[in-house]
Design a protein around this motif. Structure first.
Motif, PDB file in Angstrom:
ATOM      1  N   ASP A 326      29.542  44.002  48.807  1.00  0.00           N
ATOM      2  CA  ASP A 326      30.520  43.032  49.152  1.00  0.00           C
ATOM      3  C   ASP A 326      30.082  41.747  48.491  1.00  0.00           C
ATOM      4  OD1 ASP A 326      31.509  44.921  50.762  1.00  0.00           O
ATOM      5  OD2 ASP A 326      31.354  44.017  52.671  1.00  0.00           O
ATOM      6  N   GLU A 327      28.911  41.209  48.482  1.00  0.00           N
ATOM      7  CA  GLU A 327      28.588  40.300  47.881  1.00  0.00           C
ATOM      8  C   GLU A 327      28.622  40.019  46.363  1.00  0.00           C
ATOM      9  OE1 GLU A 327      24.755  42.843  48.494  1.00  0.00           O
ATOM     10  OE2 GLU A 327      26.635  42.111  49.525  1.00  0.00           O
ATOM     11  N   ILE A 328      28.955  41.192  45.594  1.00  0.00           N
ATOM     12  CA  ILE A 328      29.202  41.056  44.050  1.00  0.00           C
ATOM     13  C   ILE A 328      30.501  41.574  43.734  1.00  0.00           C
ATOM     14  CG2 ILE A 328      26.684  41.162  43.600  1.00  0.00           C
ATOM     15  CD1 ILE A 328      27.265  44.239  42.724  1.00  0.00           C
ATOM     16  N   LEU A 329      31.472  41.878  44.685  1.00  0.00           N
ATOM     17  CA  LEU A 329      32.807  42.100  44.386  1.00  0.00           C
ATOM     18  C   LEU A 329      33.481  41.172  43.521  1.00  0.00           C
ATOM     19  CD1 LEU A 329      34.260  43.831  47.747  1.00  0.00           C
ATOM     20  CD2 LEU A 329      33.991  45.007  45.423  1.00  0.00           C
ATOM     21  N   ALA A 330      33.282  39.790  43.706  1.00  0.00           N
ATOM     22  CA  ALA A 330      34.025  38.919  42.892  1.00  0.00           C
ATOM     23  C   ALA A 330      33.253  38.769  41.570  1.00  0.00           C
ATOM     24  CB  ALA A 330      33.730  37.475  43.561  1.00  0.00           C
ATOM     25  N   LYS A 331      32.294  39.246  41.343  1.00  0.00           N
ATOM     26  CA  LYS A 331      31.738  39.319  40.196  1.00  0.00           C
ATOM     27  C   LYS A 331      32.015  40.461  39.196  1.00  0.00           C
ATOM     28  CE  LYS A 331      27.627  36.678  41.245  1.00  0.00           C
ATOM     29  NZ  LYS A 331      26.169  36.643  41.382  1.00  0.00           N
ATOM     30  N   SER A 332      32.810  41.546  39.934  1.00  0.00           N
ATOM     31  CA  SER A 332      33.132  42.742  39.318  1.00  0.00           C
ATOM     32  C   SER A 332      34.727  43.144  39.615  1.00  0.00           C
ATOM     33  CB  SER A 332      32.332  43.849  39.917  1.00  0.00           C
ATOM     34  OG  SER A 332      31.007  43.727  39.965  1.00  0.00           O
ATOM     35  N   PRO A 333      35.575  41.959  38.944  1.00  0.00           N
ATOM     36  CA  PRO A 333      36.869  42.144  39.017  1.00  0.00           C
ATOM     37  C   PRO A 333      37.599  43.265  38.297  1.00  0.00           C
ATOM     38  CG  PRO A 333      36.408  40.515  37.442  1.00  0.00           C
ATOM     39  CD  PRO A 333      35.233  40.719  38.229  1.00  0.00           C
ATOM     40  N   ILE A 334      38.886  43.853  38.786  1.00  0.00           N
ATOM     41  CA  ILE A 334      39.406  44.866  37.940  1.00  0.00           C
ATOM     42  C   ILE A 334      40.363  44.057  37.166  1.00  0.00           C
ATOM     43  CG2 ILE A 334      40.971  46.717  38.435  1.00  0.00           C
ATOM     44  CD1 ILE A 334      39.732  47.502  41.032  1.00  0.00           C
ATOM     45  N   HIS A 335      40.358  44.344  35.843  1.00  0.00           N
ATOM     46  CA  HIS A 335      41.075  43.540  34.841  1.00  0.00           C
ATOM     47  C   HIS A 335      42.413  44.484  34.424  1.00  0.00           C
ATOM     48  CE1 HIS A 335      38.694  40.180  33.719  1.00  0.00           C
ATOM     49  NE2 HIS A 335      37.859  41.045  34.096  1.00  0.00           N
ATOM     50  N   VAL A 336      43.661  43.989  34.630  1.00  0.00           N
ATOM     51  CA  VAL A 336      44.874  44.675  34.072  1.00  0.00           C
ATOM     52  C   VAL A 336      45.408  43.896  32.905  1.00  0.00           C
ATOM     53  CG1 VAL A 336      47.280  45.186  34.740  1.00  0.00           C
ATOM     54  CG2 VAL A 336      45.217  45.481  36.523  1.00  0.00           C
ATOM     55  N   LEU A 337      45.465  44.340  31.897  1.00  0.00           N
ATOM     56  CA  LEU A 337      46.016  43.839  30.625  1.00  0.00           C
ATOM     57  C   LEU A 337      47.222  44.395  30.464  1.00  0.00           C
ATOM     58  CD1 LEU A 337      44.887  42.028  28.468  1.00  0.00           C
ATOM     59  CD2 LEU A 337      44.255  43.836  27.281  1.00  0.00           C
ATOM     60  N   VAL A 338      48.120  43.545  30.178  1.00  0.00           N
ATOM     61  CA  VAL A 338      49.742  44.084  29.986  1.00  0.00           C
ATOM     62  C   VAL A 338      50.007  43.422  28.259  1.00  0.00           C
ATOM     63  CG1 VAL A 338      52.158  44.004  30.182  1.00  0.00           C
ATOM     64  CG2 VAL A 338      50.257  43.796  31.940  1.00  0.00           C
ATOM     65  N   CYS A 339      49.952  44.241  27.228  1.00  0.00           N
ATOM     66  CA  CYS A 339      50.231  43.827  26.029  1.00  0.00           C
ATOM     67  C   CYS A 339      51.890  44.582  25.389  1.00  0.00           C
ATOM     68  CB  CYS A 339      49.166  43.990  25.148  1.00  0.00           C
ATOM     69  SG  CYS A 339      47.799  43.684  25.696  1.00  0.00           S
ATOM     70  N   ARG A 340      52.151  43.747  24.658  1.00  0.00           N
ATOM     71  CA  ARG A 340      53.333  44.263  23.957  1.00  0.00           C
ATOM     72  C   ARG A 340      53.737  43.798  22.690  1.00  0.00           C
ATOM     73  NH1 ARG A 340      54.031  39.743  27.376  1.00  0.00           N
ATOM     74  NH2 ARG A 340      56.358  38.898  26.817  1.00  0.00           N
ATOM     75  N   ASP A 341      54.370  45.031  21.703  1.00  0.00           N
ATOM     76  CA  ASP A 341      54.997  44.332  20.660  1.00  0.00           C
ATOM     77  C   ASP A 341      56.594  44.790  20.490  1.00  0.00           C
ATOM     78  OD1 ASP A 341      55.257  47.131  19.885  1.00  0.00           O
ATOM     79  OD2 ASP A 341      53.579  46.764  18.414  1.00  0.00           O
ATOM     80  N   GLU A 342      57.151  44.979  19.550  1.00  0.00           N
ATOM     81  CA  GLU A 342      58.541  45.334  19.419  1.00  0.00           C
ATOM     82  C   GLU A 342      59.026  46.588  19.708  1.00  0.00           C
ATOM     83  OE1 GLU A 342      62.275  45.209  16.210  1.00  0.00           O
ATOM     84  OE2 GLU A 342      60.312  44.290  15.517  1.00  0.00           O
TER      85      GLU A 342
END
Length: 448
Positions: A326-342
């Motif tokens: 629990d104490e390091i959950l904030a240091k291991s976030p899940i990243h969601v990256l949304v990218c787009r082109d045409e």
């Protein structure tokens, strides 16, 4: 065989009653064979079948001079003809539908006509898939799935839709079929696992997983068409009367990812008492840095993207909570990256949950290691858990991505974490159904 809710809606005749049909329609072997070749005879007789369904003594004028020529067709004989037709239809190619075409036929009358022609083919195809498995008759779950699809084929082929009767009964029939099939994934997963156990050595894991891919991909296509009709049908006919059905022309990938993350977080909190931290970032080709308030619009089915993201995020949440105190959950976030082109929308979910061991390999895509197969074979009444589901979420998510021309890939970094990448086409013309398993896995489906 007990009739489903859809049959009850139509007030179908009780078993044993006979329907009166024109003798001229079935008085020669050649005509019966022609019916199977063209799969059109029953379609032409459908109104007569319905009119006669509740009256065993009704007569139908069939000759050109007005004289009465009729023949009684029992329910059993009608079922035989439908099964013969279904066997033939199962060999016919299923026509893929594009996003462009789907958006061009939004009138309920046109959609219902298309469904009554095309969806039975998909039911027949899956019936045939079950029948190709040696020993399926001894597996109760596969017998149940087989019987359901035969029943749906019959109901959809015979339900009446016309200017005179409207579409209310057709709508009720399609909704009943969808409700009847809610448990199909669990049933077929358990059934295939049992088949593998009973027929040890006959089928490889690869064969059965690809079989399930093909079966469930066909199911996604059938469900999409039925749901699209229901969403477009008028409220008077029992539908939702939405302008573009289940498709949204302004589907926002960023908003869906955020909502999916919120939903998965609440499930995680409810079942574990904890929830990981999550960061959603949005990028667009040609623009610098994150686009904080820039939606990512494209034509898509929001429900499918939401399903994919929830399943992917639940896996990441579980892995993170399992490996991080629990104490390091904030240091291991899940990243969601949304990218787009045409042309594309790409979503990447990255976690630091320790990754997937290399020896696990392609088993992450297998239906035969999930909870539905593993636990319910031993305890078929054990319910699925909200966080882990039936254990087939990842392969099903991949199928939903592939269905309209997308991809879902997993890259593991053992000891560190996992990246899941979802790539979806952004142009309507590139979104075409993948309705055959060879479309997504390559030709050939060998048992061994």
């Amino acid at each position: 065989m007990a009739l489903s809710r859809a049959a009850a809606v139509r007030g179908r005749t009780a078993a044993g009653k006979a329907a009166v049909l024109p003798k001229s329609s079935f008085n020669r072997r050649q005509q019966h064979q022609s019916c199977l070749r063209g799969s059109s005879c029953l379609s032409q007789l459908r109104p007569q079948l319905r009119r006669c369904a509740g009256n065993a003594t009704s007569s139908i004028n069939s000759s050109s001079n007005g004289s009465q020529r009729s023949i009684q067709l029992t329910k059993e004989r009608l079922d035989e003809l439908l099964k013969a037709e279904m066997k033939y239809v199962a060999t016919m190619p299923v026509r893929p539908v594009s996003m462009t075409e789907t958006l061009s036929i939004l009138e309920p009358d046109r959609i219902s006509a298309f469904i009554q022609t095309e969806v039975p083919k998909r039911f027949a195809f899956r019936v045939r898939m079950v029948e190709t498995l040696a020993g399926w008759e001894s597996i109760p779950e596969l017998v149940e799935v087989h019987a359901m699809m035969q029943r749906w084929y019959r109901e959809l082929r015979l339900i009446e839709r016309s200017c005179e009767v409207g579409l209310r009964n057709f709508t009720a029939c399609t909704r009943a079929i969808r409700q009847d099939g809610n448990n199909t994934v669990a049933l077929v997963a358990v059934g295939i696992h049992k088949l593998q156990s009973h027929k040890a050595g006959m089928y490889t894991h690869d064969f059965l997983d690809r079989w399930l891919d093909g079966f469930l991909l066909s199911r996604i296509g059938s469900n999409m068409l039925l749901d699209q009709y229901f969403a477009c049908a008028s409220k008077q006919d029992g539908g939702l009367e939405r302008p573009t059905g289940i498709i949204h022309l302004d589907c926002d990938a960023v908003a869906i990812c955020k909502k999916a993350a919120d939903y998965a977080s609440r499930i995680c909190q409810a079942h574990t008492g904890h929830q990981p931290f999550i960061v959603v970032e949005n990028y667009e080709a040609g623009k610098k840095g994150p686009q904080a308030d820039s939606p990512c619009y494209f034509s898509y089915i929001p429900g499918y993207l939401r399903y994919i993201m929830i399943e992917v995020l639940k896996n990441s949440f579980q892995a993170t909570l399992r490996t991080k105190p629990d104490e390091i959950l904030a240091k291991s976030p899940i990243h969601v990256l949304v990218c787009r082109d045409e042309y594309r929308v790409v979503i990447r979910v990255s976690d630091r949950g320790g990754g997937i061991p290399f020896e696990v390999g392609d088993r992450i895509w297998s239906y035969l290691y999930g909870a539905a197969a593993r636990d319910q074979v031993q305890d078929p009444v054990e319910p699925a858990q909200a966080l882990s589901g039936y254990g087939v979420g990842l392969p099903l998510s991949r199928l939903h991505a592939r269905y309209l021309g997308g991809q879902l890939e997993v890259t593991s970094y053992p000891g560190y974490g996992t990246d899941v990448t979802v790539m979806l086409p952004r142009l309507d013309k590139e979104m075409v159904e993948k309705v055959n398993i060879d479309d997504v896995t390559g030709p050939g489906l060998d048992r061994r």
